[in-house]
Design a protein around this motif. Structure first.
Motif, PDB file in Angstrom:
ATOM      1  N   GLU A   6       0.830  -1.203   0.000  1.00 44.48           N
ATOM      2  CA  GLU A   6       0.000   0.000   0.000  1.00 44.48           C
ATOM      3  C   GLU A   6       0.867   1.256   0.000  1.00 44.48           C
ATOM      4  OE1 GLU A   6      -3.971  -1.600   2.394  1.00 44.48           O
ATOM      5  OE2 GLU A   6      -2.292  -0.745   3.494  1.00 44.48           O
ATOM      6  N   GLU A   7       1.970   1.220   0.731  1.00 44.75           N
ATOM      7  CA  GLU A   7       2.862   2.380   0.769  1.00 44.75           C
ATOM      8  C   GLU A   7       3.453   2.657  -0.604  1.00 44.75           C
ATOM      9  OE1 GLU A   7       7.049   3.755   2.913  1.00 44.75           O
ATOM     10  OE2 GLU A   7       5.762   2.265   3.893  1.00 44.75           O
ATOM     11  N   SER A   8       3.882   1.605  -1.298  1.00 40.25           N
ATOM     12  CA  SER A   8       4.455   1.777  -2.638  1.00 40.25           C
ATOM     13  C   SER A   8       3.413   2.312  -3.616  1.00 40.25           C
ATOM     14  CB  SER A   8       5.013   0.440  -3.147  1.00 40.25           C
ATOM     15  OG  SER A   8       6.037  -0.029  -2.302  1.00 40.25           O
ATOM     16  N   LEU A   9       2.203   1.764  -3.549  1.00 35.95           N
ATOM     17  CA  LEU A   9       1.135   2.230  -4.431  1.00 35.95           C
ATOM     18  C   LEU A   9       0.771   3.678  -4.121  1.00 35.95           C
ATOM     19  CD1 LEU A   9      -1.221  -0.896  -4.509  1.00 35.95           C
ATOM     20  CD2 LEU A   9       0.164  -0.016  -6.387  1.00 35.95           C
ATOM     21  N   LEU A  10       0.723   4.016  -2.846  1.00 33.15           N
ATOM     22  CA  LEU A  10       0.408   5.386  -2.454  1.00 33.15           C
ATOM     23  C   LEU A  10       1.427   6.372  -3.006  1.00 33.15           C
ATOM     24  CD1 LEU A  10      -0.868   5.314   1.246  1.00 33.15           C
ATOM     25  CD2 LEU A  10      -2.054   6.236  -0.748  1.00 33.15           C
ATOM     26  N   LYS A  11       2.695   6.036  -2.871  1.00 40.67           N
ATOM     27  CA  LYS A  11       3.747   6.937  -3.350  1.00 40.67           C
ATOM     28  C   LYS A  11       3.635   7.146  -4.856  1.00 40.67           C
ATOM     29  CE  LYS A  11       7.122   5.891   0.287  1.00 40.67           C
ATOM     30  NZ  LYS A  11       8.412   5.213   0.604  1.00 40.67           N
TER      31      LYS A  11
END
Length: 309
Positions: A6-11
């Protein structure tokens, strides 16, 4: 709270959203803003003076934990974004003013945010929790570079920039929906069982921005259409930018997730409150035509014989 995926997608989505924001801006917008300095100054002051002070005041009043206080203050110090322009469209606001305010507040973020964060987060810092302003500035640069890229695309191709602008605005909503669908089910119990202070603050920050932006503008004699615009631009912060700053500026993932909690709650609630506020603004706008607030319109109708003294 936030998984690595989720963090990678958010960034990735945040960078795309900021690129879309840049596609909605041009140097012409900055020039247009100077033609209507009163509305722009009121919107700028509401954004960068009132919102941080409101977040700081609520954090102190509710004696929030240091991490939560810093999280909500980071949100309050962010500029407005493409989402506010989308709501302005549905609320029958002044889109030209909305874009001008987004241009000015985004352009000033690199200078304004570090100063505001230095002032308002200092009382909440502790030995294990410090806001590294240098990291915040690097995060801002990383997020603002796509904005510059979007402005360059608009300079080269209006058609492509328009497509990317609309995609970026829609993606801003998708980010929130993504968080609701993927993050909320896992954290629903945590949200329900959260201290009432963080829930009230997350909701109250946006509502307070709407109320102050509108009535402060009315007090200064602005027409209702521009008041709606200032209200929405004040209350709707650039949540994705706040996510990026928190995720990029705090290397301790556990601490970053704690600081991120108020930003996530704010983003979840602001979509709902802004939708309700926009609905009532749109209804009220239908009645405003009969008040003829704009003297130029009134005079033109008299001149053309459509109205009689």
């Amino acid at each position: 709270m936030i998984t690595p995926l989720e963090e990678s997608l958010l960034k990735a989505m945040i960078l795309f959203i900021m690129f879309g924001l840049g596609c909605s801006l041009s140097t012409t917008d900055f020039k247009e803003a100077l033609k209507n300095p009163k509305a722009v100054i009121v919107g700028f002051l509401s954004q960068y003076l009132i919102m941080p002070a409101l977040a700081f005041g609520m954090a102190k009043f509710f004696e929030m934990s240091n991490a939560w206080a810093i999280g909500i203050i980071i949100v309050a110090c962010c500029p407005s974004g493409t989402t506010s322009s989308l709501f302005n469209y549905f609320a029958k606001g002044d889109l030209a003013l909305s874009i001008s305010l987004s241009s000015i507040t985004t352009g000033a973020a690199l200078l304004a945010m570090p100063i505001l964060l230095t002032v308002y987060t200092a009382p909440f810092e502790a030995d294990n929790l410090r806001v590294d302003i240098k990291s915040v500035m690097l995060s801002l640069v990383a997020c603002l570079l796509p904005v510059a890229g979007g402005m360059y695309l608009r300079y080269k191709s209006e058609r492509w920039a328009k497509n990317m602008e609309e995609t970026g605005a829609a993606l801003g909503i998708i980010v929130i929906l993504f968080l609701i669908l993927s993050w909320l089910p896992r954290n629903f119990d945590s949200m329900i069982n959260s201290d009432a202070s963080i829930l009230f603050t997350s909701i109250g920050l946006g509502l307070g921005g709407f109320l102050f932006g509108y009535y402060f503008s009315r007090f200064l004699g602005m027409n209702r259409r521009r008041c709606r615009t200032v209200a929405l631009e004040t209350g709707i912060q650039n949540g994705p930018l706040a996510f990026a700053i928190i995720l990029l500026s705090f290397p301790d993932k556990q601490m970053a997730n704690t600081i991120l909690w108020p930003a996530l709650l704010y983003s979840f609630f602001i979509v709902n409150t802004a939708t309700v506020v926009t609905y009532f603004m749109r209804r009220l706008s239908r009645k405003e035509w009969f008040h003829f607030e704009n003297d130029e319109v009134k005079n033109a109708l008299f001149t053309q014989g459509w109205l009689r003294p």
